[in-house]
Design an enzyme around this catalytic site. Structure first.
Site, PDB file in Angstrom:
ATOM      1  N   ALA A   1       0.810  -1.222   0.000  1.00 54.77           N
ATOM      2  CA  ALA A   1       0.000   0.000   0.000  1.00 54.77           C
ATOM      3  C   ALA A   1       0.840   1.268   0.000  1.00 54.77           C
ATOM      4  CB  ALA A   1      -0.917  -0.015   1.219  1.00 54.77           C
TER       5      ALA A   1
ATOM      6  N   ASN B   1       1.329  -3.162   7.727  1.00 59.56           N
ATOM      7  CA  ASN B   1       2.229  -3.806   6.775  1.00 59.56           C
ATOM      8  C   ASN B   1       3.176  -2.797   6.133  1.00 59.56           C
ATOM      9  OD1 ASN B   1       1.299  -6.673   6.644  1.00 59.56           O
ATOM     10  ND2 ASN B   1      -0.638  -5.631   6.301  1.00 59.56           N
TER      11      ASN B   1
ATOM     12  N   HIS C   1      -0.848   7.563   3.994  1.00 60.49           N
ATOM     13  CA  HIS C   1       0.506   7.267   4.500  1.00 60.49           C
ATOM     14  C   HIS C   1       1.460   8.367   4.051  1.00 60.49           C
ATOM     15  CE1 HIS C   1      -0.832   3.228   5.483  1.00 60.49           C
ATOM     16  NE2 HIS C   1      -1.248   3.071   4.244  1.00 60.49           N
TER      17      HIS C   1
END
Ligand SMILES: NC(=O)c1ccc[n+]([C@@H]2O[C@H](COP(=O)([O-])OP(=O)(O)OC[C@H]3O[C@@H](n4cnc5c(N)ncnc54)[C@H](O)[C@@H]3O)[C@@H](O)[C@H]2O)c1
Length: 254
Positions: free
Chosen positions: A121, A177, A205
């Protein structure tokens, strides 16, 4: 290349839909899930086979994709590597257990197998890998997610966690993750902040890396999978791109 998949949830669904459209470049043949119905549903889409035991696919595949759960990695991956079969690991948070990571790497070396960890991601892992050739001084990740993506309910924006990636993975194993992938790529236990924010709709993020190369910042605003809001669509796309790249003759990016 014949491929099997372990864990038939959100990521596996997206990958399989590319196979349905013949856009994967590999043959997705075998499906395993602890919930056999999920495996059967996906197998039907591509005329594949749902198996009751991973052993039932091991003699018939060149590569297995793990898209199950962090606690599946320790159980599922060693027998695959022992047979010399390559693996793609999506539950990369599991590899923050460094004893497990080293054990799997050793098994891969001994059996001439490869372990692939897609970028998932996050964006910027290419730069991080290049930067790691020099000296990386600091890596920080700020993850901001809506409550649903963190599996909680709140009306208030607040910092849920601030600390190292190895601590974060223990508290948010299904959500972090990205921190694990960044830590492995930089060979550092990076600094992580996790914020729950009811005002955002996407999984965000922000990464900052400082090294002897200079600095870079990346920002990702990920759409969530409809089947699993904890998972970003980009994570599945990164696995699809990796599968496609096995048949490409020109590879761009580190
Ligand atoms: N690398 C990344 O950036 C990234 C991003 C998102 C998700 N992930 C990880 O990828 C994995 C899959 O994500 P998802 O959204 O598809 O999950 P999901 O919950 O939608 O699906 C997981 C499937 O695996 C099955 N499963 C769980 N444990 C199993 C086991 N021990 N053996 C066999 N089947 C098992 C479940 O029944 C389910 O069908 C998760 O571990 C998730 O944390 C990684």
């Amino acid at each position: 290349m014949k491929v099997g998949i372990v864990g038939c949830g959100a990521i596996a669904n997206i990958i399989t839909n590319f196979a349905v459209e013949d856009k994967l470049g590999v043959e997705l043949k075998f499906f395993y899930d602890k919930d056999i119905e999920r495996a059967e549903n996906l197998a039907t889409l591509v005329d594949g086979t749902a198996v009751f035991d991973i052993e039932d696919m091991l003699d018939k595949v060149d590569l297995i994709i793990e898209a199950a759960a962090p606690d599946a990695v320790e159980k599922v991956i060693p027998p695959i590597l022992e047979r010399g079969i390559n693996v793609i690991i999506m539950s990369v948070g599991a590899l923050m257990n460094f004893e497990l990571k080293n054990r799997l790497e050793k098994l891969a070396i001994e059996n001439d197998a490869k372990i692939y960890i897609p970028s998932g991601a996050i964006v910027g892992l290419d730069g991080m890998k290049a930067a790691s050739i020099g000296k990386i001084k600091k890596v920080t990740l700020v993850t901001r997610k809506p409550p649903r993506s963190l599996g909680i309910s709140t009306d208030e924006k607040k910092v849920l966690f601030e600390g190292t990636a190895s601590e974060a993975v223990k508290k948010f194993p299904l959500n972090i993750n990205v921190a694990a992938a960044l830590s492995i790529a930089s060979n550092m236990d990076i600094d992580v902040k996790i914020v729950v924010d009811p005002s955002v709709d996407r999984n965000l993020h922000e990464v900052k890396v400082i090294g002897d190369f200079g600095e870079f910042k990346t920002s990702t605003e990920n759409m969530r999978c409809s089947m699993n809001p904890k998972t970003s669509v980009m994570a599945a796309y990164s696995a699809v791109k990796l599968l496609k790249s096995f048949n490409e003759n020109m590879i761009v990016g580190t």
